[in-house]
Structure formats: structure tokens, C-alpha cells
Design an enzyme around this catalytic site. Structure first.
Site, PDB file in Angstrom:
ATOM      1  N   LYS A  54       0.880  -1.381   0.013  1.00 50.78           N
ATOM      2  CA  LYS A  54      -0.030  -0.104   0.154  1.00 50.78           C
ATOM      3  C   LYS A  54       0.839   1.289   0.058  1.00 50.78           C
ATOM      4  O   LYS A  54       2.115   0.981   0.298  1.00 50.78           O
ATOM      5  CB  LYS A  54      -0.838   0.056   1.224  1.00 50.78           C
ATOM      6  CG  LYS A  54      -0.204   0.126   2.671  1.00 50.78           C
ATOM      7  CD  LYS A  54      -1.232  -0.351   3.781  1.00 50.78           C
ATOM      8  CE  LYS A  54      -0.362  -0.401   5.078  1.00 50.78           C
ATOM      9  NZ  LYS A  54      -1.512  -0.686   6.064  1.00 50.78           N
ATOM     10  N   TYR A  92      16.562  29.342  10.229  1.00 55.51           N
ATOM     11  CA  TYR A  92      15.494  29.919  10.534  1.00 55.51           C
ATOM     12  C   TYR A  92      15.257  29.806  11.987  1.00 55.51           C
ATOM     13  O   TYR A  92      15.434  28.806  12.710  1.00 55.51           O
ATOM     14  CB  TYR A  92      14.289  29.160   9.924  1.00 55.51           C
ATOM     15  CG  TYR A  92      13.955  29.654   8.409  1.00 55.51           C
ATOM     16  CD1 TYR A  92      13.679  30.919   8.090  1.00 55.51           C
ATOM     17  CD2 TYR A  92      14.031  28.616   7.568  1.00 55.51           C
ATOM     18  CE1 TYR A  92      13.541  31.240   6.819  1.00 55.51           C
ATOM     19  CE2 TYR A  92      13.795  28.924   6.175  1.00 55.51           C
ATOM     20  CZ  TYR A  92      13.682  30.351   5.820  1.00 55.51           C
ATOM     21  OH  TYR A  92      13.563  30.650   4.380  1.00 55.51           O
TER      22      TYR A  92
HETATM   23  C1  PLP Z   1      -0.344  -2.036   6.629  1.00 58.39           C
HETATM   24  C2  PLP Z   1      -1.153  -3.219   7.170  1.00 58.39           C
HETATM   25  C3  PLP Z   1      -0.409  -4.395   7.228  1.00 58.39           C
HETATM   26  C4  PLP Z   1       1.189  -4.295   7.256  1.00 58.39           C
HETATM   27  O1  PLP Z   1       1.856  -3.279   8.237  1.00 58.39           O
HETATM   28  P1  PLP Z   1       3.307  -3.596   8.756  1.00 58.39           P
HETATM   29  O2  PLP Z   1       3.172  -2.821  10.048  1.00 58.39           O
HETATM   30  O3  PLP Z   1       3.849  -2.678   7.683  1.00 58.39           O
HETATM   31  O4  PLP Z   1       3.736  -4.766   8.541  1.00 58.39           O
HETATM   32  C5  PLP Z   1      -0.969  -5.585   7.570  1.00 58.39           C
HETATM   33  N1  PLP Z   1      -2.643  -5.452   7.741  1.00 58.39           N
HETATM   34  C6  PLP Z   1      -3.079  -4.395   7.545  1.00 58.39           C
HETATM   35  C7  PLP Z   1      -4.550  -4.505   7.652  1.00 58.39           C
HETATM   36  C8  PLP Z   1      -2.487  -3.348   7.166  1.00 58.39           C
HETATM   37  O5  PLP Z   1      -3.344  -2.158   7.115  1.00 58.39           O
END
Ligand code: PLP
Length: 358
Positions: A35, A254
Site C-alpha cells: 500500500k 530559521y
Molecule cells: C498496513 C497493514 C499491514 C502491514 O503492516 P506492517 O506493520 O507494515 O507490517 C497489515 N495488515 C493491514 C490490515 C494493514 O493495514
């Protein structure tokens, strides 16, 4: 000349990390979680190097379609389910597996006119209270889902809130899951990266690792994964583009947030928060200049940041700078601004050119 900043994606590290996960999860199948544009690494470039996974999990329909158009024939899981009843036609057309977490979605499936049944991940809310059916409703919902001719295979899915925290762990949620699923003949998918690494009792049929594939730590602490053979996939590098020689009392950047305690050399690096480097990474954030570990000084600007050249007196204009990567864990950088490697990787800005390295 382009601005000297760039990100490198180490493809061999990606393959290595998937193999490490495989060695940890026995016979469980692996959803490679890609994702958010493969956690900022560029989905279209990296998925081929994860194609030893059993499927890809993501949540954006465009990313799912991209995988199909680039030739991935295997399973694709939509982790957040579908958002509107109209989405079901895309799910059927592209053979996607969708999470179902709410009653309206079951209703929508029941009403849909699908060419063939779709497989679903029926989500159990085991305590995270984000998505899913409550434990006391789950079996009833499952029975009604089983009756729908539009639904093919059903997998029980749940997600852990604290698998990255050794003090809390997964016990309480796992008790809920085990009691709901007792006596049911249903495949299961529970484990994110943290649970895949640290809780074998959660592995079940399919695990869902994300962050570990990219070589960062589920806990946000590099030490927690330091000895299992994972390698950083992304490195972010730039160069020193200017050098200032300060005297005691001179200030930097800054808000003049850093004051030189004595004479010192300071380098200006072509990297700022518009590149995805966290603005809250103040004085003390580690950074590598010309091979030496040193620190950021003062406030990170949009396009530049300042570094202490005391540990690397040989550094000059053009000296290489590693913001994070194979010599500096992204989690070490993320700790100072109070975040985790995940956020930094995902936030890599579009303006940073990315190159692939084998
Ligand atoms: C993002 C996600 C994962 C993976 O999580 P990690 O901590 O990056 O391994 C697994 N399951 C779901 C439902 C997620 O949204």
C-alpha cells in the site's frame, strides 16, 4: 545539473527481506503489503522483486489495477475493503479479494449483480476498534455471508494494535480471535510485520508483512530488528552544497535555533522538508557526511538543512550525504522527531528522483 538529492531503491534488499520473512513464517502464505505506493518505494518498480510472495495487499483501486495491467496474475487483497457499491464491478473484473468490515458492504454484495462470486476477508474487530465486526456478532455475520451466492471463499481477518510492543503483545486480542473462531473451519489472516516476526502463534494461513519488506522496524526501533538479516531498501542521499565557518555565538537557520559554542565548520545539504525529510528533525538527528556519522544543526528548511562537519574535517562541497539508508537506519532518523520509519519512507516527495539499484 539536477539538484544532487536522489533516492536509491536496493532491489536485492527487497528480495532478501522477503526471504527473511519467508524463513520466519513456515508454511504460512505471504501477502506482501505494498500500500501507499509500496511504502513510498514506487509500486510499479518494486513489485516484480517481491513476486515470490503469494499475493499483494494494498488499498487503492488504482494500485490494484496497475498490478493487473503490469501482469500480476496472482491474488490481490484490498485491505480497507470497498468504499462504494459501484466498486464491486471493479473487484469482479480485476479478480480482487476485498475486506468486508461493515454491514452495508454485505448488503451491497447481496444486491450486486456479479458475473461470478468474489472472495472476501471478513474482518473481526478483536480490540483495535478501527474496522471489523464485533466478536459477539461475528458468527452471525459469517453465517449470512456464507449464504450469499455472490460470495466465494471467506477468510477470517483481524489486525493487532500492539504486536510491536513487547509489554502488551497480542494475547488479549488473540484470545478474542480464538474464541470467535473455535470450531470454525475457516482460513485466517492476522499477522502484520511485528506479529510475523515475534508471534508465531499468529501466523495461521496468511501473514501480512509490510514494513519489514522495506527493511525498517515495526517498532520504530532499529535495534529490535538489527540481528535478523533485514536490509534497508531505500537510501536517501544528497551532497554538501555550501560550507560556513562559524565562530562562537554565530547562529544557524530559521529561528536561529542553534548557536555555535565555538569555532566550527557547518555544511549546507540540498535536502529539506519539501523532499520528505521531517521538519521536526532538529539538532541531534543523525546524518552521514562523507562516511562519518554526524548531526543535523538547527531548523530544517524547505530545501536545505545544516550539518555539523566537526566529525568529518575532510568534507568539502560535493561531499556525499546519506540522510537514511543502508548505513543509517531510517528508524534512527525518525526517533528524534518522534515518529517511525514508516512515516518517513511513505513521505518521500515526488520531486526526489528515484533510481533502482541491483
Ligand atoms: C498496513 C497493514 C499491514 C502491514 O503492516 P506492517 O506493520 O507494515 O507490517 C497489515 N495488515 C493491514 C490490515 C494493514 O493495514
Amino acid at each position: 545539473m539536477p539538484r544532487p538529492i536522489s533516492a536509491t531503491i536496493h532491489l536485492d534488499a527487497l528480495e532478501n527481506n522477503l526471504a527473511v520473512v519467508r524463513s520466519k513464517v513456515g508454511n504460512s502464505k505471504i501477502w506482501a503489503v505494498v500500500k501507499a505506493n509500496a511504502y513510498g518505494h514506487g509500486l510499479s518498480c518494486v513489485w516484480q522483486y517481491l513476486d515470490q510472495a503469494d499475493g499483494f495487499a494494498l488499498l487503492d483501486f488504482n494500485e490494484a489495477i496497475l498490478l493487473r495491467e503490469q501482469g500480476w496474475q496472482g491474488p490481490i487483497l484490498l485491505l480497507e475493503g470497498f468504499f462504494k457499491p459501484e466498486d464491486l464491478s471493479i473487484i469482479a473484473e480485476y479478480r480482487l479479494i476485498t475486506v468486508v468490515h461493515s454491514h452495508w458492504q454485505l448488503k451491497a454484495i447481496e444486491m450486486a449483480n456479479l458475473s461470478k462470486p468474489i472472495d472476501i476477508y471478513l474482518k473481526l474487530n478483536s480490540g483495535m476498534n478501527r474496522l471489523g465486526f464485533p466478536a459477539d456478532q461475528y458468527r452471525t455475520v459469517l453465517s449470512s455471508a456464507k449464504c450469499l451466492r455472490q460470495i466465494g471463499q471467506i477468510t477470517l481477518m483481524s489486525h493487532f494494535a500492539n504486536a510491536d510492543n513487547k509489554e502488551i503483545g497480542v494475547t488479549e486480542q488473540l484470545n478474542v480471535i480464538n474464541s470467535v473462531s473455535q470450531g470454525l473451519d475457516i482460513s485466517q489472516s492476522l499477522a502484520n510485520s511485528a506479529a510475523s516476526l515475534w508471534y508465531p502463534q499468529t501466523h495461521r494461513d496468511w501473514v501480512r508483512p509490510g514494513i519489514v519488506l522495506y527493511g525498517a522496524s515495526p517498532s520504530g526501533k532499529w535495534q529490535d530488528i538489527a540481528d535478523i538479516g533485514l536490509k534497508a531498501v531505500m537510501s536517501l542521499q544528497s551532497e554538501i552544497i555550501a560550507i560556513q565557518n562559524l565562530k562562537a555565538g554565530d547562529k544557524i537557520g530559521y529561528g536561529s535555533q542553534y548557536t555555535a559554542p565555538g569555532p566550527m565548520r557547518v555544511g549546507t545539504v540540498a535536502c529539506g522538508y519539501a523532499d520528505g525529510y521531517p521538519r521536526r528533525a532538529m539538532t541531534g538527528t543523525p546524518i552521514i557526511v562523507d562516511g562519518a556519522r554526524t548531526q543535523v544543526l538547527g531548523t530544517v528548511s524547505m530545501d536545505m538543512l545544516s550539518v555539523d562537519l566537526t566529525p568529518c574535517p575532510q568534507a568539502q562541497i560535493g561531499s556525499p550525504v546519506e540522510l537514511w539508508g543502508q548505513n543509517l537506519p531510517v528508524d534512527d532518523v525518525a526517533g528524534i522527531p518522534g515518529t517511525i520509519g514508516y512515516e518517513l519512507l511513505c513521505a518521500l516527495a515526488d520531486r526526489v528522483p528515484v533510481s533502482l539499484c541491483r
